[in-house]
Design a protein around this motif. Structure first.
Motif, short mmCIF file in Angstrom:
data_model
loop_
_atom_site.label_atom_id
_atom_site.label_comp_id
_atom_site.label_asym_id
_atom_site.label_seq_id
_atom_site.Cartn_x
_atom_site.Cartn_y
_atom_site.Cartn_z
N MET A 1 -53.41 -61.08 -21.99
CA MET A 1 -54.25 -60.64 -20.90
C MET A 1 -53.36 -60.19 -19.75
O MET A 1 -52.43 -60.88 -19.36
N GLU A 2 -53.68 -59.02 -19.22
CA GLU A 2 -52.93 -58.51 -18.07
C GLU A 2 -53.50 -59.09 -16.79
O GLU A 2 -54.71 -59.28 -16.66
N ILE A 3 -52.61 -59.34 -15.83
CA ILE A 3 -53.00 -59.86 -14.51
C ILE A 3 -52.62 -58.82 -13.47
O ILE A 3 -51.47 -58.36 -13.42
N TYR A 4 -53.59 -58.46 -12.63
CA TYR A 4 -53.37 -57.48 -11.57
C TYR A 4 -53.33 -58.22 -10.25
O TYR A 4 -54.27 -58.93 -9.90
N THR A 5 -52.21 -58.06 -9.54
CA THR A 5 -51.98 -58.86 -8.33
C THR A 5 -51.97 -58.06 -7.04
O THR A 5 -51.67 -58.61 -5.99
N SER A 6 -52.30 -56.77 -7.13
CA SER A 6 -52.35 -55.98 -5.91
C SER A 6 -53.20 -54.73 -6.13
O SER A 6 -53.42 -54.31 -7.26
N ILE A 7 -53.64 -54.16 -5.04
CA ILE A 7 -54.37 -52.89 -5.06
C ILE A 7 -53.38 -51.80 -4.68
O ILE A 7 -52.74 -51.88 -3.62
N LEU A 8 -53.26 -50.80 -5.52
CA LEU A 8 -52.28 -49.74 -5.29
C LEU A 8 -52.77 -48.70 -4.29
O LEU A 8 -51.98 -47.95 -3.73
N GLY A 9 -54.07 -48.64 -4.10
CA GLY A 9 -54.66 -47.65 -3.21
C GLY A 9 -56.08 -47.37 -3.66
O GLY A 9 -56.71 -48.19 -4.32
N THR A 10 -56.55 -46.17 -3.35
CA THR A 10 -57.89 -45.79 -3.75
C THR A 10 -57.83 -44.64 -4.76
O THR A 10 -56.97 -43.77 -4.65
N ALA A 11 -58.74 -44.69 -5.72
CA ALA A 11 -58.76 -43.67 -6.76
C ALA A 11 -59.08 -42.30 -6.19
O ALA A 11 -58.74 -41.27 -6.79
N ASP A 12 -59.69 -42.24 -5.02
CA ASP A 12 -60.05 -40.97 -4.39
C ASP A 12 -58.92 -40.36 -3.56
O ASP A 12 -59.08 -39.25 -3.05
N ALA A 13 -57.82 -41.05 -3.43
CA ALA A 13 -56.72 -40.55 -2.60
C ALA A 13 -56.12 -39.29 -3.22
O ALA A 13 -55.92 -39.22 -4.44
N PRO A 14 -55.81 -38.31 -2.40
CA PRO A 14 -55.23 -37.05 -2.91
C PRO A 14 -53.97 -37.26 -3.74
O PRO A 14 -53.75 -36.56 -4.72
N ARG A 42 -61.25 -63.02 -4.79
CA ARG A 42 -59.84 -62.64 -4.88
C ARG A 42 -59.30 -62.89 -6.29
O ARG A 42 -58.31 -62.30 -6.69
N ARG A 43 -59.94 -63.80 -6.99
CA ARG A 43 -59.48 -64.16 -8.33
C ARG A 43 -60.68 -64.13 -9.29
O ARG A 43 -61.70 -64.74 -9.01
N LEU A 44 -60.50 -63.41 -10.40
CA LEU A 44 -61.54 -63.40 -11.41
C LEU A 44 -61.00 -62.90 -12.73
O LEU A 44 -59.96 -62.24 -12.79
N LEU A 58 -55.60 -61.44 -6.32
CA LEU A 58 -55.13 -60.72 -5.14
C LEU A 58 -54.69 -61.66 -4.02
O LEU A 58 -55.24 -62.76 -3.89
N PRO A 59 -53.74 -61.22 -3.21
CA PRO A 59 -53.39 -62.01 -2.02
C PRO A 59 -54.54 -61.97 -1.02
O PRO A 59 -55.42 -61.10 -1.08
N ARG A 60 -54.50 -62.88 -0.06
CA ARG A 60 -55.59 -63.01 0.91
C ARG A 60 -55.81 -61.76 1.77
O ARG A 60 -56.89 -61.52 2.25
N ASP A 61 -54.78 -60.97 1.94
CA ASP A 61 -54.91 -59.80 2.81
C ASP A 61 -55.46 -58.56 2.09
O ASP A 61 -55.59 -57.51 2.69
N GLN A 62 -55.80 -58.69 0.81
CA GLN A 62 -56.37 -57.57 0.06
C GLN A 62 -57.78 -57.92 -0.40
O GLN A 62 -58.06 -59.06 -0.78
N LYS A 63 -58.65 -56.91 -0.38
CA LYS A 63 -60.03 -57.11 -0.77
C LYS A 63 -60.44 -55.97 -1.70
O LYS A 63 -60.14 -54.81 -1.45
N LEU A 64 -61.15 -56.32 -2.78
CA LEU A 64 -61.63 -55.32 -3.72
C LEU A 64 -62.67 -54.41 -3.07
O LEU A 64 -63.38 -54.83 -2.16
N PHE A 65 -62.74 -53.18 -3.53
CA PHE A 65 -63.70 -52.20 -3.01
C PHE A 65 -63.96 -51.15 -4.08
O PHE A 65 -63.23 -51.06 -5.07
#
Length: 153
Positions: A1-14, A42-44, A58-65
């Motif tokens: 199982m892969e674990i994702y620990t950060s958000i790289l950005g938004t899929a809509d970004a140019p 933050r964890r699921l 995810l760390p506390r300073d990141q939120k899913l969207f």
């Protein structure tokens, strides 16, 4: 199982457009579908649309969207999509009924929004649960259940 620990950005970004467009044509963009309630987590652990079990921590300073980009590799990507919210629209008969309805929904900690004179309740479980709780107000005519187009249902 892969674990994702950060958000790289938004899929809509140019800056991600070309890479995601290329991967989409190769059917290599996988999706994690979340409810609105899950965005606060933050964890699921969850299954992607492709059936892979993944973990998000995810760390506390990141939120899913909606559109959060969790992975972007040469051969694949992982994007967060949020399920469409469903709402029950209620029309109180008068000011007294509106006050009762608002008090009732508040006591149940239901998430609501207002549209003109109507109160909309977010459906976060089975719809029949809400309708059963509202049965008394509906039966006495203090509140009318409206359909999506504003017609009495």
């Amino acid at each position: 199982m892969e674990i994702y620990t950060s958000i790289l950005g938004t899929a809509d970004a140019p800056e991600h457009h070309d890479a995601l467009h290329h991967l989409a044509h190769k059917h290599a963009v996988d999706v994690v579908r979340l409810s609105r309630a899950d965005l606060a987590r933050r964890r699921l652990r969850i299954r992607t649309d492709a059936g892979r079990e993944v973990a998000i921590a995810l760390p506390r300073d990141q939120k899913l969207f909606e559109g959060a980009l969790l992975a972007l590799k040469e051969d694949s990507a992982l994007v967060v999509r949020v399920e469409t919210e469903r709402w029950i629209r209620l029309a109180p008969r008068d000011a007294a009924a509106a006050l009762r309805l608002g008090y009732f929904c508040g006591n149940l900690h239901w998430r609501v929004r207002f549209e003109e004179n109507d109160l909309c309740v977010a459906v976060e479980t089975e719809e029949h649960v809400y309708l059963e709780r509202l049965e008394g107000l509906l039966e006495e005519g203090a509140v009318t259940l409206l359909s999506d187009n504003g017609e009495a249902g």
